[in-house]
Design a protein around this motif. Sequence first.
Motif, short mmCIF file in Angstrom:
data_model
loop_
_atom_site.label_atom_id
_atom_site.label_comp_id
_atom_site.label_asym_id
_atom_site.label_seq_id
_atom_site.Cartn_x
_atom_site.Cartn_y
_atom_site.Cartn_z
N ARG A 1 0.83 -1.22 0.00
CA ARG A 1 0.00 0.00 0.00
C ARG A 1 0.86 1.27 0.00
NH1 ARG A 1 -3.84 -1.71 -2.58
NH2 ARG A 1 -4.98 -3.43 -1.64
N LEU A 2 2.18 1.09 -0.12
CA LEU A 2 3.13 2.19 -0.25
C LEU A 2 3.13 3.16 0.94
CD1 LEU A 2 5.11 2.26 -2.52
CD2 LEU A 2 3.72 3.91 -3.74
N THR B 1 8.68 2.30 1.67
CA THR B 1 9.35 1.40 0.74
C THR B 1 10.85 1.64 0.87
OG1 THR B 1 9.37 0.69 -1.58
CG2 THR B 1 9.21 3.06 -1.18
N GLY C 1 5.64 6.61 0.95
CA GLY C 1 4.74 6.81 -0.17
C GLY C 1 3.53 7.63 0.25
N PRO C 2 2.55 7.80 -0.65
CA PRO C 2 1.44 8.72 -0.38
C PRO C 2 0.72 8.50 0.97
CG PRO C 2 1.43 8.11 -2.68
CD PRO C 2 2.49 7.27 -2.03
N MET D 1 -2.29 14.52 -6.66
CA MET D 1 -0.91 14.09 -6.89
C MET D 1 -0.49 13.13 -5.78
SD MET D 1 0.78 17.70 -7.97
CE MET D 1 0.30 18.50 -9.52
N LEU D 2 0.49 12.29 -6.07
CA LEU D 2 0.95 11.31 -5.10
C LEU D 2 2.18 11.86 -4.38
CD1 LEU D 2 0.56 8.08 -7.25
CD2 LEU D 2 -1.13 9.22 -5.81
N GLU D 3 1.98 12.28 -3.14
CA GLU D 3 3.10 12.86 -2.42
C GLU D 3 4.00 11.76 -1.86
OE1 GLU D 3 2.05 15.99 0.28
OE2 GLU D 3 4.05 16.01 1.17
N VAL D 4 5.31 11.97 -2.00
CA VAL D 4 6.28 11.02 -1.44
C VAL D 4 7.33 11.80 -0.66
CG1 VAL D 4 5.98 9.32 -3.27
CG2 VAL D 4 7.70 11.09 -3.53
N ASP D 5 7.99 11.11 0.25
CA ASP D 5 9.07 11.73 1.01
C ASP D 5 10.26 10.80 0.95
OD1 ASP D 5 10.58 13.28 2.68
OD2 ASP D 5 9.65 12.55 4.51
N ASN E 1 10.99 5.72 -7.74
CA ASN E 1 9.76 5.06 -7.28
C ASN E 1 8.68 5.04 -8.36
OD1 ASN E 1 10.25 4.22 -4.52
ND2 ASN E 1 10.45 6.40 -4.03
N LYS F 1 6.38 1.91 -8.66
CA LYS F 1 5.50 1.70 -7.51
C LYS F 1 4.36 2.71 -7.51
CE LYS F 1 9.41 0.02 -4.84
NZ LYS F 1 10.42 0.41 -3.84
N LEU F 2 4.68 3.94 -7.90
CA LEU F 2 3.66 4.98 -7.92
C LEU F 2 2.63 4.70 -9.01
CD1 LEU F 2 6.04 8.00 -7.33
CD2 LEU F 2 4.26 7.20 -5.76
N PHE G 1 0.44 2.13 -7.64
CA PHE G 1 -0.45 2.72 -6.63
C PHE G 1 -1.59 3.47 -7.32
CE2 PHE G 1 -1.73 5.95 -3.55
CZ PHE G 1 -1.80 5.21 -2.38
#
Lengths: 656, 656
Positions: free
Chosen positions: A24-25, A28, A44-45, B68-72, B228, B231-232, B235
């Motif tokens: 489910r991210l 990762t 991830g989100p 948008m898909l936020e990532v860190d 990523n 994976k995104l 998702f």
Amino acid sequence: MATVNTKTGQAVDRSILDSMLRRRLFYTPSFEIYGGVSGLYDYGPPGCSVVANIVDLWRKHFVLEEDMLEVDCTMLTPHEILKTSGHVEKFADWMCKDPKTGEIFRADHLVEEVLESRLKGDKEARGQKVAVDAEKEAKKKKKSKEAKAIKLDDAVVKEYEEVLAQIDNYGGPELEEIIAKYDIRNPTTDGNLLPPVAFNLMFQTAIGPSSNMPGYLRPETAQGQFLNFQKLLDFNNQSMPFASASIGKSFRNEISPRAGLLRVREFLMAEIEHYVDPEGGKKHSRFEEVKDVEMTLLNRNVQLAGSTQVEKMTIGKAVETGLVDNETLGYFLARIQIFLQKLGVDQNKVRFRQHMANEMAHYAADCWDAELLTSYGWIECVGCADRSAYDLTVHKNKTGAPLVVREPRAEPLKIEEWQIDLEKKKFGPRFKKDGKTVEAAVDALSQELREKLSLDLEQNGKIEIDVEGVGSGKVELEKDIINIEKRTRVENTREYTPNVIEPSFGIGRIFYAMIEHVYWSRAGDEARGVLSFPPLIAPTKVLLVPLSTHASFRPLSQRLMLKLRRMGVSNRVDDSSASIGKRYARNDELGTPFGITVDFQSVKDNTFTLRDRDSTKQVRASEDEILQAIKSMVDGDETWEDIRKRLPEFTGQDVE
Amino acid sequence: MATVNTKTGQAVDRSILDSMLRRRLFYTPSFEIYGGVSGLYDYGPPGCSVVANIVDLWRKHFVLEEDMLEVDCTMLTPHEILKTSGHVEKFADWMCKDPKTGEIFRADHLVEEVLESRLKGDKEARGQKVAVDAEKEAKKKKKSKEAKAIKLDDAVVKEYEEVLAQIDNYGGPELEEIIAKYDIRNPTTDGNLLPPVAFNLMFQTAIGPSSNMPGYLRPETAQGQFLNFQKLLDFNNQSMPFASASIGKSFRNEISPRAGLLRVREFLMAEIEHYVDPEGGKKHSRFEEVKDVEMTLLNRNVQLAGSTQVEKMTIGKAVETGLVDNETLGYFLARIQIFLQKLGVDQNKVRFRQHMANEMAHYAADCWDAELLTSYGWIECVGCADRSAYDLTVHKNKTGAPLVVREPRAEPLKIEEWQIDLEKKKFGPRFKKDGKTVEAAVDALSQELREKLSLDLEQNGKIEIDVEGVGSGKVELEKDIINIEKRTRVENTREYTPNVIEPSFGIGRIFYAMIEHVYWSRAGDEARGVLSFPPLIAPTKVLLVPLSTHASFRPLSQRLMLKLRRMGVSNRVDDSSASIGKRYARNDELGTPFGITVDFQSVKDNTFTLRDRDSTKQVRASEDEILQAIKSMVDGDETWEDIRKRLPEFTGQDVE
């Protein structure tokens, strides 16, 4: 490794949970397509969103509630600052190298691993049941010699347990002794290891083009806050006590990180530095508000006696009996506990553990950790240290900057003291270029000496004092050039270096431990995981599920989406062709607390069903009622139980 | 250096503004008590708050608005990734060293400084008025030889101006040539400099205890997002187009940072990577919504011709005429402009400048910068680059990870091609250990060659192909072992590497430029600065000012404080003994938009006055009306003009 159960009584199967969180991210491994780097993870989100919600709650609960002064300081930090703070010398772990294979082990973790493995072998040999950690087991089978079922002497078992209870209390020499005494070796090859050496955990770099300014990535946000103390005190109109706070990444170059998100090389911290007058017992004006909060405490002496037996008592009692040193420290311990509750951690899996003397960081005078129980054991998630005046003092001494508080005294302080007057007109011409040196020597005379000299002066009309570097090193001063008298000096200002109480939060660890606490699976189906985040923390609050892809459904879900967004409630439409059960199952794994189903009835009369994630129960009501109910639950004003009582239940579809 | 005016027509005096921002702790040099480090700044409480508000608006405007898909992702990045991305080789500036003094200069900045200074000297010699930057002037007087008033040939002036207009377009060799041609030297000592050499701007470090994994602090958040991608996309249920987004610190080891917050070594970025199908003209489904947005554009060709003349046109027109390459790029340029407007930047001080070919980052196919006019000149605050498929391709090639989109074709694609079958039963025994090599050589045969070979085979019953490393390097294959035939292959899936449009925001630069735009001072008093932040951005929304320290006032201000906090409106009580005018002046400098005065009337009838920062006008109404008005203005539903019209004006006290 004790088995840890979910709220619903199932054993937490970490491998299932982990794979769900990665799928489910939530997080990762970083750089995975390049093979990854241990101790580095990306969020991830949904992970980003949960972390943002934790940080947001933290800011409201601590910073806004007490008007703390938030600052954002740089991570790059020049060598000199961390030299002064003691980190260059002392921020280190002990590592052992295998000279044959080149492998490097963190010494305390190695001792733990080997002794725990021997104790397990002993239990097996005695025919006792052993909790099995499937993942660890699999790894061990692959890489190390099978743990042998060998019975140990009762005395040895006791010794091992005592060593493990105070493992955090050992430095390099003690670890070296233990490794030798218990013949601890490389678990894979059985080879001997070199004695432990200190490894500094800071990442080093060079600032600027000429490489002559070495620096580090900060190991904590605290130093930046301390260096700004004077400016912050000014900003706060010289008013004490006050706190600064900071949220940001810090870094630790871990020797061999394992344990997923719990031991990483780059992590988000939220730290408070609360500055308090060291005099007057470190009282706190709002301690009354928290004094009845019930705490689970594990004190230092119990641990040193080789036990981990906790005591339950109110924080009021803990401060009263001196177990917790003072009100300010106690106030924050209680506030930390309340914060963790709001996040959704399981109250039965929280304890506050006091550090043992050798375990404390070099700057700490006392320290309590909020530990959360996870499948990895008890994990330190929040530290609450009394750093006393350590940091402000070392930086003040190094730079000369006045990192102090000056406040008018209510009652002027009268000090009786021996004062010296020099007759400048005669003094100057007499000593010429040596004048300053002689004057400095006179100023430096102690009160005791001054008293004695005043008698000499009265008796002999002159005195002799030592002045290094002038003439023979002795200087004579006569009555007409010096006068020594006892007088009263009045001090209207008090100057002191504040003490610092520092609650320090590891957000990634809290994130992971909290997820283990809210995780469970639907009865009878281990694969159907649910994350019961409180609505405040959930990454998405509402799932909108049109029951059909019919064109007449779309305007309804679009309208709900926009209305919820305008109310500040995050939501997602899932109009995929998956069955409604599958769509809800996916969102149980994401921890989405509420679902709105748009069905044929909705198109006719604008009513909707609202589903509760945990109970899978539904109610049906008008659009306005449903939206208002969601807003009320997200804001924490009502619970699902409240809503269920006042809106009619719906049992039309099975959407478990 | 042109003079820049405030909204109210005053020239921005940067030294006054800067000292105000530091005094109010918007920001402060890091490690100042240790002497500071150039290019590193800390943000104090109001600065932190403004930055948090900018980030919050950014998240709403971009991330939430478009799902948008936020990532860190981590800042620590292993060498291999940045080697692949091209940063190890190309993320560099050119620097010149003075071999005598050891001083290091950034080559392009040095050329700028010297030529600008000569142009100024020329203007003086011609008796023209010269805009004076007091701060710069003071520095120059201290450290360099006085700029001399020397008249230049008209042709030389023109040459200098052309060099300056395209200064960003020069690489090392061009800079070396210019430095030699115009005899540019160390401005302080007049000494000759060594030719420019490239200096990589990444901070280097080592990950792990054994120092065998070199790494860097990321120079941008983008790489973590690209790694990523797969994976995104999963998702996002394989749905295209979509965007990832990230907010976090990045690092640039600047050669010699100046210009305060505008050129720093550690900075907050907010970056979007929007993934789009390269086929079909990069259309955007929401372009319609923005097509009438009016833009100020400075195109590449104008700059190459040595001019900085802008054009105004709608983004619709700019895309239609091909000035902006495609809808997706155009959509984001317009959205960036709307975002900047919401922050409060002055529309007359924004332009979008297209990069020249040599100026573009190594990964970019096209790039536009949103530049904001400040007292330092036009400053790049947002970049919007078309990175094409560059990054996903290099990482895919390096790792083999499928960083691609696979989608079912609406119409299956039929491909006519020459296919080869090998008779495995005979092939294996014949070539034994060479089998694989021969097979690979066969597979690698081009379509052209296959066609030719099929004829050979038909005619001669055998063919000969080159196979390096097997036998003589030639292999014969007979009809019974190989068959070559033209057949039709049907492809149902299309595979492509998406292109990336990347809007990239430097939050610190936006913060500083925006502050210059909202800054002005009260008529007749330069020292009375005001920051006219929009309510959304202001660090504190409401100042509560009890007119007296009388005990009856306290419950009122406390109640207002709690009510505002519950409404989510940040506020502060100032019950200091300073005059009400002083208290408001202090908060004008902090940019607090609203003030509530608690006076004797309030104690009697629970009415309050509400003050507007910019006009200093006041209205008076009941508690509920005042609170509702504030909420409405903070949410952006009403303006002060609206409130003023519907609530009665108050003129009782002068609280300018």
